[in-house]
Design a protein around this motif. Structure first.
Motif, PDB file in Angstrom:
ATOM      1  N   LEU A   4       0.810  -1.212   0.000  1.00 30.27           N
ATOM      2  CA  LEU A   4       0.000   0.000   0.000  1.00 30.27           C
ATOM      3  C   LEU A   4       0.844   1.262   0.000  1.00 30.27           C
ATOM      4  O   LEU A   4       0.541   2.231  -0.705  1.00 30.27           O
ATOM      5  CB  LEU A   4      -0.952   0.007   1.204  1.00 30.27           C
ATOM      6  N   GLY A   5       1.898   1.288   0.792  1.00 27.88           N
ATOM      7  CA  GLY A   5       2.745   2.479   0.861  1.00 27.88           C
ATOM      8  C   GLY A   5       3.341   2.846  -0.482  1.00 27.88           C
ATOM      9  O   GLY A   5       3.468   4.025  -0.820  1.00 27.88           O
ATOM     10  N   VAL A   6       3.711   1.837  -1.264  1.00 30.81           N
ATOM     11  CA  VAL A   6       4.235   2.088  -2.615  1.00 30.81           C
ATOM     12  C   VAL A   6       3.142   2.666  -3.493  1.00 30.81           C
ATOM     13  O   VAL A   6       3.364   3.626  -4.237  1.00 30.81           O
ATOM     14  CB  VAL A   6       4.798   0.788  -3.219  1.00 30.81           C
ATOM     15  N   ALA A   7       1.935   2.093  -3.397  1.00 36.16           N
ATOM     16  CA  ALA A   7       0.809   2.591  -4.192  1.00 36.16           C
ATOM     17  C   ALA A   7       0.496   4.035  -3.826  1.00 36.16           C
ATOM     18  O   ALA A   7       0.234   4.867  -4.696  1.00 36.16           O
ATOM     19  CB  ALA A   7      -0.424   1.716  -3.976  1.00 36.16           C
ATOM     20  N   GLU A   8       0.525   4.339  -2.535  1.00 34.17           N
ATOM     21  CA  GLU A   8       0.255   5.713  -2.091  1.00 34.17           C
ATOM     22  C   GLU A   8       1.309   6.658  -2.634  1.00 34.17           C
ATOM     23  O   GLU A   8       0.998   7.794  -3.027  1.00 34.17           O
ATOM     24  CB  GLU A   8       0.220   5.758  -0.561  1.00 34.17           C
ATOM     25  N   GLY A   9       2.562   6.203  -2.674  1.00 30.21           N
ATOM     26  CA  GLY A   9       3.618   7.035  -3.243  1.00 30.21           C
ATOM     27  C   GLY A   9       3.433   7.247  -4.725  1.00 30.21           C
ATOM     28  O   GLY A   9       3.691   8.332  -5.253  1.00 30.21           O
ATOM     29  N   MET A  10       2.967   6.215  -5.426  1.00 32.73           N
ATOM     30  CA  MET A  10       2.717   6.336  -6.857  1.00 32.73           C
ATOM     31  C   MET A  10       1.653   7.385  -7.145  1.00 32.73           C
ATOM     32  O   MET A  10       1.778   8.189  -8.068  1.00 32.73           O
ATOM     33  CB  MET A  10       2.261   4.982  -7.423  1.00 32.73           C
ATOM     34  N   VAL A  11       0.603   7.363  -6.337  1.00 32.26           N
ATOM     35  CA  VAL A  11      -0.511   8.284  -6.556  1.00 32.26           C
ATOM     36  C   VAL A  11      -0.137   9.709  -6.169  1.00 32.26           C
ATOM     37  O   VAL A  11      -0.465  10.667  -6.874  1.00 32.26           O
ATOM     38  CB  VAL A  11      -1.755   7.820  -5.762  1.00 32.26           C
ATOM     39  N   GLY A  12       0.571   9.841  -5.064  1.00 32.27           N
ATOM     40  CA  GLY A  12       0.828  11.182  -4.541  1.00 32.27           C
ATOM     41  C   GLY A  12       2.198  11.749  -4.816  1.00 32.27           C
ATOM     42  O   GLY A  12       2.435  12.940  -4.629  1.00 32.27           O
ATOM     43  N   GLY A  13       3.133  10.896  -5.281  1.00 30.63           N
ATOM     44  CA  GLY A  13       4.502  11.359  -5.409  1.00 30.63           C
ATOM     45  C   GLY A  13       4.877  11.917  -6.764  1.00 30.63           C
ATOM     46  O   GLY A  13       5.923  12.519  -6.916  1.00 30.63           O
ATOM     47  N   GLY A  14       4.073  11.680  -7.773  1.00 30.78           N
ATOM     48  CA  GLY A  14       4.369  12.225  -9.089  1.00 30.78           C
ATOM     49  C   GLY A  14       5.464  11.494  -9.836  1.00 30.78           C
ATOM     50  O   GLY A  14       5.943  11.969 -10.866  1.00 30.78           O
TER      51      GLY A  14
END
Length: 310
Positions: free
Chosen positions: A187-197
């Motif tokens: 999940l943390g990777v997915a959250e970074g993908m969505v929010g990290g650009g």
């Protein structure tokens, strides 16, 4: 995250131990999501004490102010020798607000072997009413002598659908589905993908790496992407790209750009090789060299199968 964790076998096993009055004195939570590790450990702490997240004591657990919960190290720091000394000193103190105390260590995979050895006796024979919960993203860095003194609970990667639902609960984003399918169940990777650009950057790099079939090109490609800030994320994207290619081969639904480059046994071998690369990365391997070695081994494996299969 609570919805995801509460549905896992690890959480059910922990809850069962509590309900049946057979708590182990120490648990090792193997959970690959380092970004959400501390939050997940606190979800387990809530269950340990029997608090809901909405009650006053539950809120104190979540903000780390409950007296019988000690979380090491301080948020954002590593577990050092000084941290271990503070933990050992704290363990001799009896619970204050109830009849049991929970001592938590987050990021245990970063703990040096000499410090792990320092904890062995206390892990094996803690003071009355004191329990341990150690959180690690990987099992390899944890000493066997530590593993033998704890009960290991493993949370496997979540499904893409579970990750997607978790992302949607936080807010709709056009990238949610793609992130869920390319995060490796973390999940943390997915959250970074969505929010990290950085999602498109990593995805594009993974496709180039996964379609490089000539040894002569491997060095150039490794040099180009070896200085990325998103090393773990790139390895995860490479793994997912090869996994999708293998699924295309096995399911017989036509070949995509990546699957057309490789033999089926090579794609299976690639999955093992990427796992090894991820382990090496934990030990601060030179990433450009790691990428080159990974690509070289996969290309050589494919050449071998091409000669065997004709």
């Amino acid at each position: 995250m609570k919805e995801l964790i509460s549905a896992t076998a690890a959480y059910s096993a922990f809850s069962g131990d509590i309900a049946q009055g057979r708590l182990s004195h120490a648990y090792l939570l193997h959970f690959k999501d380092g970004m959400n590790m501390r939050a997940v450990l606190k979800i387990f702490a809530l269950r340990f004490f029997g608090f809901s997240e909405d009650c006053a004591d539950g809120k104190r657990v979540l903000n780390e102010s409950y007296s019988d919960l000690k979380i090491y190290p301080e948020d954002g720091k590593k577990f050092t020798a000084d941290s271990a000394s503070a933990l050992l000193a704290d363990c001799v103190l009896k619970p204050v607000e109830g009849d049991k105390k929970l001592v938590v260590v987050s990021g245990f995979e970063n703990t040096a072997p000499i410090i792990q050895n320092k904890l062995l006796k206390t892990l094996e024979e803690p003071c009355e009413g004191v329990y341990f919960l150690l959180g690690t993203t990987a099992l390899a860095p944890v000493l066997d002598t530590v593993k033998s003194r704890v009960k290991t609970l493993t949370v496997p990667p979540f499904s893409a659908d579970d990750i997607f639902s978790a992302l949607e609960r936080k807010g709709h984003n056009s990238l949610n589905r793609a992130a869920a399918e390319n995060c490796g169940g973390i999940l943390g990777v997915a959250e970074g993908m969505v929010g990290g650009g950085w999602f498109n950057e990593v995805s594009d790099a993974a496709e180039v790496i996964c379609t490089t079939t000539d040894i002569a090109d491997a060095g150039r490609v490794a040099a180009k992407y070896g200085d990325t800030k998103y090393k773990a994320e790139l390895l995860s994207a490479i793994a997912n790209t090869f996994h999708r290619a293998l699924a295309e081969k096995v399911n017989g639904g036509g070949e995509g750009k990546v699957s057309a480059c490789w033999r089926t046994p090579t794609l299976i071998y690639a999955g093992w090789s990427i796992d090894k690369a991820a382990r090496d990365l934990k030990f601060n391997a030179f990433f450009q060299g790691l990428l080159y070695d990974l690509m070289l081994r996969i290309i050589e494996e494919n050449d071998k199968w091409s000669k065997l299969q004709g």
